[in-house]
Scaffold this motif. Structure first.
Motif, PDB file in Angstrom:
ATOM      1  N   GLN A  63       0.870  -1.183   0.000  1.00  0.00           N
ATOM      2  CA  GLN A  63       0.000   0.000   0.000  1.00  0.00           C
ATOM      3  C   GLN A  63       0.902   1.227   0.000  1.00  0.00           C
ATOM      4  O   GLN A  63       1.896   1.287   0.716  1.00  0.00           O
ATOM      5  CB  GLN A  63      -0.852   0.009   1.269  1.00  0.00           C
ATOM      6  CG  GLN A  63      -1.870  -1.107   1.345  1.00  0.00           C
ATOM      7  CD  GLN A  63      -3.203  -0.736   0.708  1.00  0.00           C
ATOM      8  OE1 GLN A  63      -3.670   0.385   0.847  1.00  0.00           O
ATOM      9  NE2 GLN A  63      -3.799  -1.663  -0.002  1.00  0.00           N
ATOM     10  N   GLY A  64       0.538   2.197  -0.824  1.00  0.00           N
ATOM     11  CA  GLY A  64       1.350   3.423  -0.871  1.00  0.00           C
ATOM     12  C   GLY A  64       2.449   3.374  -1.909  1.00  0.00           C
ATOM     13  O   GLY A  64       3.289   4.270  -1.972  1.00  0.00           O
ATOM     14  N   THR A 104       4.136   3.474  -5.802  1.00  0.00           N
ATOM     15  CA  THR A 104       3.941   4.406  -6.913  1.00  0.00           C
ATOM     16  C   THR A 104       4.471   3.805  -8.214  1.00  0.00           C
ATOM     17  O   THR A 104       5.378   2.979  -8.205  1.00  0.00           O
ATOM     18  CB  THR A 104       4.671   5.752  -6.698  1.00  0.00           C
ATOM     19  OG1 THR A 104       6.087   5.537  -6.772  1.00  0.00           O
ATOM     20  CG2 THR A 104       4.314   6.394  -5.371  1.00  0.00           C
ATOM     21  N   ASN A 128      -4.274   1.390  -3.427  1.00  0.00           N
ATOM     22  CA  ASN A 128      -3.530   2.557  -2.932  1.00  0.00           C
ATOM     23  C   ASN A 128      -2.148   2.662  -3.596  1.00  0.00           C
ATOM     24  O   ASN A 128      -1.134   2.885  -2.945  1.00  0.00           O
ATOM     25  CB  ASN A 128      -3.391   2.529  -1.404  1.00  0.00           C
ATOM     26  CG  ASN A 128      -2.902   3.884  -0.876  1.00  0.00           C
ATOM     27  OD1 ASN A 128      -3.053   4.906  -1.539  1.00  0.00           O
ATOM     28  ND2 ASN A 128      -2.298   3.879   0.298  1.00  0.00           N
ATOM     29  N   ARG A 183      -0.282   4.870  -6.448  1.00  0.00           N
ATOM     30  CA  ARG A 183      -0.411   6.104  -7.237  1.00  0.00           C
ATOM     31  C   ARG A 183       0.332   5.943  -8.565  1.00  0.00           C
ATOM     32  O   ARG A 183       1.451   5.439  -8.589  1.00  0.00           O
ATOM     33  CB  ARG A 183       0.168   7.309  -6.492  1.00  0.00           C
ATOM     34  CG  ARG A 183      -0.637   7.711  -5.271  1.00  0.00           C
ATOM     35  CD  ARG A 183      -0.183   9.038  -4.699  1.00  0.00           C
ATOM     36  NE  ARG A 183       1.201   9.038  -4.245  1.00  0.00           N
ATOM     37  CZ  ARG A 183       2.182   9.745  -4.805  1.00  0.00           C
ATOM     38  NH1 ARG A 183       1.954  10.498  -5.874  1.00  0.00           N
ATOM     39  NH2 ARG A 183       3.410   9.696  -4.315  1.00  0.00           N
ATOM     40  N   ASP A 241       6.348  10.713  -0.911  1.00  0.00           N
ATOM     41  CA  ASP A 241       5.064  11.109  -0.316  1.00  0.00           C
ATOM     42  C   ASP A 241       4.748  12.583  -0.542  1.00  0.00           C
ATOM     43  O   ASP A 241       3.606  13.003  -0.348  1.00  0.00           O
ATOM     44  CB  ASP A 241       5.077  10.848   1.206  1.00  0.00           C
ATOM     45  CG  ASP A 241       5.035   9.365   1.514  1.00  0.00           C
ATOM     46  OD1 ASP A 241       4.665   8.588   0.618  1.00  0.00           O
ATOM     47  OD2 ASP A 241       5.395   8.986   2.647  1.00  0.00           O
ATOM     48  N   SER A 269       1.813  13.244  -2.759  1.00  0.00           N
ATOM     49  CA  SER A 269       0.684  12.363  -2.409  1.00  0.00           C
ATOM     50  C   SER A 269      -0.647  12.792  -3.029  1.00  0.00           C
ATOM     51  O   SER A 269      -1.534  11.959  -3.225  1.00  0.00           O
ATOM     52  CB  SER A 269       0.540  12.268  -0.892  1.00  0.00           C
ATOM     53  OG  SER A 269       0.372  13.560  -0.346  1.00  0.00           O
TER      54      SER A 269
END
Length: 250
Positions: free
Chosen positions: A133-134, A136, A176, A178, A230, A233
């Protein structure tokens, strides 16, 4: 000092890819650096980079991004080497014929689509299941996506890649992850002299203008580092343009 996050960069052996590798190592990311073949400038650059880099862990990963089987094998080998997680993916590898569309053959189209669209999508399919999660994804594009440049079929593939960024952003939102893109202007790499021969009038016009117009690879790397971090974000499905404003004036 390592952040404990790993970035896979495709086409990392020279130019923009190498600049991104250097910047992300400086930022503390562990790196997986993809290259196509063991001979040549890219492989030599990467061997030097690995020998000199002491701050973070660097793993070399050979695969021709135009071959989906190569990508599967690359990921399989990474898992065998104990790499279970990849946090970020930078899609930088590109390949294309330089010729007018009226001269494009079936093999030219295969080269164009296999690397820039099919291969990039295969990288996403293989890497996303390893992402946390998180994570990119950052796709490197070029101005041919927006402007018609002579003998530059890559522009059509890059414009499709930019659209793929938006589709992937929506598709991967629930995980999640990006997804963003970076459209670079004419970058001062070892390709620049070749492009000058391809587009002499354009180079002459910009060289005679007061505005600085050749983007340095490090400038592309700085923006890529921002998109991976981040700090970006709020950016999802965005395509940033880094062309020093060269498209502002006729």
């Amino acid at each position: 000092m390592s952040k404990g996050q790993t970035v896979l960069i495709t086409g990392a052996g020279r130019g923009i890819g190498m600049a991104i590798a250097e910047k992300l190592a400086q930022e503390g990311y562990d790196l997986i650096l993809n290259y196509r073949k063991d001979q040549g400038k890219s492989a030599a650059n990467l061997q030097r980079f690995v020998a000199a880099e002491t701050r973070v862990k660097v793993t070399l990963a050979k695969a021709d991004i135009s071959e989906t089987r190569d990508i599967s094998e690359m990921v399989k080998k990474l898992k065998q080497e104990g790499i279970e997680r990849i946090d970020h993916l930078v899609l930088n590898a590109a390949a294309a014929p330089f010729k007018p569309f009226m001269e494009m053959t079936r093999n030219d189209w295969k080269l164009l689509l296999n690397t820039n669209l099919i291969g990039n999508t295969a990288c996403v399919q293989e890497v996303v299941p390893m992402m946390t999660q998180g994570g990119t994804i950052c796709a490197i594009s070029s101005l041919g996506s927006q402007r018609v440049l002579p003998k530059y079929p890559l522009g059509v593939a890059k414009s499709a890649l930019e659209n793929l960024v938006r589709y992937l952003e929506v598709e991967l939102y629930d995980r999640n992850i990006r997804v963003n893109g970076l459209c670079a202007g004419v970058v001062n790499t070892d390709m620049a002299p070749f492009l000058k021969e391809l587009w002499p009038e354009m180079f002459q016009r910009y060289e005679d203008a007061p505005r600085r117009w050749l983007v340095e690879p490090e400038e592309v790397a700085n923006i890529t580092a921002f998109l991976v971090s981040d700090q970006s974000s709020a950016m999802r499905g965005a395509i940033l343009t880094a062309d020093l404003g060269m498209t502002l004036e006729p």
